[in-house]
Structures are given as C-alpha cells and as structure tokens.
Scaffold this motif. Structure first.
Motif, PDB file in Angstrom:
ATOM      1  N   ASP A 172      42.418  66.090 -10.919  1.00 52.80           N
ATOM      2  CA  ASP A 172      42.271  65.164  -9.796  1.00 52.80           C
ATOM      3  C   ASP A 172      42.059  63.766 -10.369  1.00 52.80           C
ATOM      4  O   ASP A 172      41.122  63.540 -11.145  1.00 52.80           O
ATOM      5  CB  ASP A 172      41.067  65.541  -8.922  1.00 52.80           C
ATOM      6  CG  ASP A 172      41.397  66.603  -7.899  1.00 52.80           C
ATOM      7  OD1 ASP A 172      42.590  66.929  -7.761  1.00 52.80           O
ATOM      8  OD2 ASP A 172      40.480  67.111  -7.244  1.00 52.80           O
ATOM      9  N   GLY A 173      42.897  62.832  -9.967  1.00 51.35           N
ATOM     10  CA  GLY A 173      42.804  61.468 -10.476  1.00 51.35           C
ATOM     11  C   GLY A 173      44.045  61.100 -11.262  1.00 51.35           C
ATOM     12  O   GLY A 173      45.085  61.752 -11.162  1.00 51.35           O
ATOM     13  N   HIS A 174      43.953  60.064 -12.058  1.00 53.19           N
ATOM     14  CA  HIS A 174      45.086  59.580 -12.840  1.00 53.19           C
ATOM     15  C   HIS A 174      45.088  60.238 -14.211  1.00 53.19           C
ATOM     16  O   HIS A 174      44.088  60.207 -14.930  1.00 53.19           O
ATOM     17  CB  HIS A 174      45.025  58.057 -12.982  1.00 53.19           C
ATOM     18  CG  HIS A 174      45.271  57.330 -11.697  1.00 53.19           C
ATOM     19  ND1 HIS A 174      46.500  56.860 -11.322  1.00 53.19           N
ATOM     20  CD2 HIS A 174      44.430  57.015 -10.679  1.00 53.19           C
ATOM     21  CE1 HIS A 174      46.427  56.273 -10.136  1.00 53.19           C
ATOM     22  NE2 HIS A 174      45.168  56.352  -9.724  1.00 53.19           N
ATOM     23  N   ALA A 175      46.229  60.827 -14.567  1.00 55.22           N
ATOM     24  CA  ALA A 175      46.338  61.507 -15.856  1.00 55.22           C
ATOM     25  C   ALA A 175      46.405  60.525 -17.014  1.00 55.22           C
ATOM     26  O   ALA A 175      46.010  60.849 -18.134  1.00 55.22           O
ATOM     27  CB  ALA A 175      47.570  62.411 -15.865  1.00 55.22           C
ATOM     28  N   THR A 176      46.897  59.299 -16.765  1.00 56.75           N
ATOM     29  CA  THR A 176      47.042  58.300 -17.816  1.00 56.75           C
ATOM     30  C   THR A 176      46.182  57.085 -17.518  1.00 56.75           C
ATOM     31  O   THR A 176      46.230  56.532 -16.420  1.00 56.75           O
ATOM     32  CB  THR A 176      48.510  57.849 -17.952  1.00 56.75           C
ATOM     33  OG1 THR A 176      49.329  58.990 -18.242  1.00 56.75           O
ATOM     34  CG2 THR A 176      48.662  56.831 -19.074  1.00 56.75           C
ATOM     35  N   LEU A 177      45.350  56.694 -18.478  1.00 55.37           N
ATOM     36  CA  LEU A 177      44.538  55.488 -18.365  1.00 55.37           C
ATOM     37  C   LEU A 177      45.008  54.481 -19.410  1.00 55.37           C
ATOM     38  O   LEU A 177      45.360  54.846 -20.531  1.00 55.37           O
ATOM     39  CB  LEU A 177      43.050  55.788 -18.594  1.00 55.37           C
ATOM     40  CG  LEU A 177      42.397  56.901 -17.778  1.00 55.37           C
ATOM     41  CD1 LEU A 177      40.904  56.926 -18.058  1.00 55.37           C
ATOM     42  CD2 LEU A 177      42.658  56.732 -16.301  1.00 55.37           C
ATOM     43  N   PRO A 192      39.114  55.146 -13.444  1.00 56.90           N
ATOM     44  CA  PRO A 192      38.077  56.028 -13.998  1.00 56.90           C
ATOM     45  C   PRO A 192      38.691  57.307 -14.535  1.00 56.90           C
ATOM     46  O   PRO A 192      39.817  57.689 -14.155  1.00 56.90           O
ATOM     47  CB  PRO A 192      37.169  56.301 -12.795  1.00 56.90           C
ATOM     48  CG  PRO A 192      37.996  56.013 -11.589  1.00 56.90           C
ATOM     49  CD  PRO A 192      39.008  54.993 -11.995  1.00 56.90           C
ATOM     50  N   ALA A 193      37.995  57.976 -15.428  1.00 47.75           N
ATOM     51  CA  ALA A 193      38.474  59.243 -15.962  1.00 47.75           C
ATOM     52  C   ALA A 193      38.607  60.263 -14.831  1.00 47.75           C
ATOM     53  O   ALA A 193      37.768  60.311 -13.930  1.00 47.75           O
ATOM     54  CB  ALA A 193      37.523  59.760 -17.033  1.00 47.75           C
ATOM     55  N   VAL A 212      33.732  58.810  -8.827  1.00 42.68           N
ATOM     56  CA  VAL A 212      35.016  58.768  -8.128  1.00 42.68           C
ATOM     57  C   VAL A 212      35.245  60.101  -7.429  1.00 42.68           C
ATOM     58  O   VAL A 212      34.884  61.159  -7.942  1.00 42.68           O
ATOM     59  CB  VAL A 212      36.167  58.470  -9.124  1.00 42.68           C
ATOM     60  CG1 VAL A 212      36.238  59.533 -10.205  1.00 42.68           C
ATOM     61  CG2 VAL A 212      37.502  58.364  -8.396  1.00 42.68           C
ATOM     62  N   VAL A 213      35.798  60.045  -6.224  1.00 41.44           N
ATOM     63  CA  VAL A 213      36.161  61.233  -5.454  1.00 41.44           C
ATOM     64  C   VAL A 213      37.619  61.102  -5.062  1.00 41.44           C
ATOM     65  O   VAL A 213      38.038  60.052  -4.568  1.00 41.44           O
ATOM     66  CB  VAL A 213      35.282  61.385  -4.189  1.00 41.44           C
ATOM     67  CG1 VAL A 213      35.780  62.540  -3.326  1.00 41.44           C
ATOM     68  CG2 VAL A 213      33.828  61.584  -4.567  1.00 41.44           C
ATOM     69  N   VAL A 242      30.693  53.424  -0.206  1.00 44.20           N
ATOM     70  CA  VAL A 242      31.966  54.097  -0.468  1.00 44.20           C
ATOM     71  C   VAL A 242      33.090  53.073  -0.331  1.00 44.20           C
ATOM     72  O   VAL A 242      33.264  52.467   0.733  1.00 44.20           O
ATOM     73  CB  VAL A 242      32.191  55.272   0.508  1.00 44.20           C
ATOM     74  CG1 VAL A 242      33.539  55.934   0.249  1.00 44.20           C
ATOM     75  CG2 VAL A 242      31.068  56.289   0.378  1.00 44.20           C
ATOM     76  N   ILE A 243      33.843  52.880  -1.396  1.00 43.36           N
ATOM     77  CA  ILE A 243      34.937  51.897  -1.417  1.00 43.36           C
ATOM     78  C   ILE A 243      36.251  52.643  -1.598  1.00 43.36           C
ATOM     79  O   ILE A 243      36.459  53.313  -2.617  1.00 43.36           O
ATOM     80  CB  ILE A 243      34.728  50.881  -2.555  1.00 43.36           C
ATOM     81  CG1 ILE A 243      33.393  50.162  -2.390  1.00 43.36           C
ATOM     82  CG2 ILE A 243      35.879  49.868  -2.590  1.00 43.36           C
ATOM     83  CD1 ILE A 243      33.032  49.272  -3.555  1.00 43.36           C
ATOM     84  N   PHE A 244      37.138  52.546  -0.625  1.00 46.67           N
ATOM     85  CA  PHE A 244      38.433  53.217  -0.702  1.00 46.67           C
ATOM     86  C   PHE A 244      39.412  52.347  -1.486  1.00 46.67           C
ATOM     87  O   PHE A 244      39.624  51.179  -1.161  1.00 46.67           O
ATOM     88  CB  PHE A 244      38.987  53.484   0.698  1.00 46.67           C
ATOM     89  CG  PHE A 244      38.238  54.540   1.462  1.00 46.67           C
ATOM     90  CD1 PHE A 244      38.569  55.877   1.323  1.00 46.67           C
ATOM     91  CD2 PHE A 244      37.193  54.194   2.307  1.00 46.67           C
ATOM     92  CE1 PHE A 244      37.875  56.860   2.024  1.00 46.67           C
ATOM     93  CE2 PHE A 244      36.493  55.168   3.006  1.00 46.67           C
ATOM     94  CZ  PHE A 244      36.835  56.502   2.868  1.00 46.67           C
ATOM     95  N   THR A 245      40.007  52.918  -2.535  1.00 46.54           N
ATOM     96  CA  THR A 245      41.029  52.212  -3.301  1.00 46.54           C
ATOM     97  C   THR A 245      42.439  52.666  -2.921  1.00 46.54           C
ATOM     98  O   THR A 245      43.415  51.999  -3.240  1.00 46.54           O
ATOM     99  CB  THR A 245      40.816  52.426  -4.807  1.00 46.54           C
ATOM    100  OG1 THR A 245      40.831  53.829  -5.089  1.00 46.54           O
ATOM    101  CG2 THR A 245      39.471  51.840  -5.251  1.00 46.54           C
TER     102      THR A 245
END
Length: 267
Positions: A172-177, A192-193, A212-213, A242-245
């Motif tokens: 869950d999230g971005h695989a590449t940072l 975020p990781a 991060v959620v 809570v801040i939505f990106t």
C-alpha cells in the motif's frame, strides 16, 4: 553512568507507599554517527529508569535515528523524543510497545531521547544507530514490516529506492521513492515509505506523531466489497489532523466516513 538511591515513604491513612531506586544514565553524544542502547540491553532495562541522551551534530546538519531493536513495556514505559534539547517545547513523540519504529529525522542538529520506566515490569529495551544528515542526503527511508527495500544509492538527491513485499503481503503506497530537494533546499523523500499488509485485509491501528493511510492497492484501484476501518491514536490531549493528498472513490456508491470529528463526515 550514575545510580541514585532515593527512598521516600508516604503515609496515606493505613497505607505506606515506598518509592525505590531511580536509575539515571545517558549523556551528550557527538560525532557523525554512533549507537545508543538502553541500560542492560538486551536483558532488560531497570525499573525506575530516567535516562536522557542528547545527540549534537555539526551546525547545519540533521540527525537521523534508525531503530535496530525496540521492546518497551507498552503504555507504562516510554522513550520520548525531542526535536532539539529535552525541553517540553521541543517534544515530538513518545514511543512504546514492541515494534521497531521507522527512522526518525530531526529538523536541526540536536536530537534528544529520554527513557522513563515505572517501578514494576520492564522489557528488553532498545538499540539504535544515529547519523548526521546534510542537506543533500535524505537518509535511510526505513523498511516497514514484511517489506523488502532495494537501493543502489547513498540516499542522496536524485537517488531512488524500490519497495516490494514478501509473499502473502501486498504493498500500500508508492513502490518507488525519489530523494528530492524541497522548498527549503533540504533533501527529502517525495513520498512516505509504503506499508505491506496481508492479502485480502485492510485497516488497522496507527500510532505515532504522524503517518500515512492508503486504500487497499493504492495508487491502483481498491477492490470490490471493501470494508476497512483505520483507528488513528494520538497522545492524550492531542488533536489529529487528516490531510488528503489524493482522493477518488466511485461517486454515490463508495464512500469514506471520518468519525471523531464534530459532526462525523462522509466523503
């Protein structure tokens, strides 16, 4: 190190309360890198501990903490972090429990830690490495539980890291940072990781000063028939923002409900 023995007896009606040893330790640490262990690690820190470490780096640098092991009696013993010298105004977060926290980075060249324990049960304690970060380094982004990190760089501006999950878990999230430079001309990771969750599950309890959620499968589509609940826990007296990106759900059919606000909100 020093051990102070302060015995205090209080008469409370028919009861007598005796307070035992206060164990003090810590000190000021300087240098580009080093390590810190709780007293007695890994065989358990003492009861009544009150230990403070102050890490001082070069002017213009930041300090990053990378936890190698962490076991603190949950909700009774704490490792408090201060973004600067150990004053209440610099308080950042309190760590407790049995899961190693992700790397933590200060905003300046001083980072402080304070271990406090009660007079009963203890646990194995903690061990961490610290290192100075300069403006061109993002530092180690950390490896969440059940995740695998692939990196060929030094975590400097322009470097990329790739995450994947062990079998049975999905990311869950971005695989590449990517390590980029922010508006203050400081190197930071662009996202975020991510986290790795068990297949066909979602939700959970999130603790800490920030986090991060993401919906299952993000940034891809979430699955049908999803029913996920996340609980965000902060310190008593704190509020949660809570801040939505990013936000996209199927209009009129799928929704996200936020409780704990006044009134509850449905998106």
């Amino acid at each position: 190190m020093a051990i102070q023995s302060n015995y205090c007896t209080f008469n409370l009606g028919f009861w007598t309360v005796r307070r035992g040893f206060i164990y003090t330790c810590g000190g000021t640490l300087k240098g580009r890198n080093g390590s810190i262990e709780s007293p007695g690690f890994p065989y358990g820190y003492p009861n009544g501990a009150n230990c403070t470490w102050v890490i001082v780096g070069e002017e213009g640098s930041r300090i990053q903490l990378i936890f190698l092991s962490f076991a603190i009696e949950e909700e009774y013993d704490f490792l408090s972090l201060y973004d600067g010298h150990p004053h209440p105004a610099n308080f950042r977060t309190r760590l407790t429990g049995f899961q190693a926290p992700p790397p933590v980075t200060s905003t300046g060249n001083v980072f402080s830690l304070r271990l406090t324990s009660d007079f009963a049960v203890s646990a194995h304690g903690f061990k961490l490495n610290y290192e100075e970060l300069h403006s061109t380094s993002c530092g180690n982004p950390g490896v969440p539980p059940k995740a695998v990190l692939s990196s060929g760089g030094r975590f400097a501006v322009g470097d990329r890291v790739q995450y994947s999950c062990v079998p049975g878990y999905v990311l869950d999230g971005h695989a590449t940072l990517t390590c980029i430079t922010n508006a203050a001309n400081i190197a930071v990771w662009d996202f975020p990781a991510p986290i790795c969750r068990a297949e066909d599950t979602c939700g959970g309890t999130v603790r800490g000063g920030s986090g991060v959620v993401t919906s299952p499968g993000y940034p891809g589509n979430y699955g049908n028939q999803a029913d996920c609940t996340w609980i965000l826990l902060a310190e008593p007296g704190d509020t949660i923002s809570v801040i939505f990106t990013d936000f996209q759900t199927e209009e009129k059919y799928d929704y996200l409900e936020v409780e704990g606000s006044e009134p509850p909100t449905i998106w």
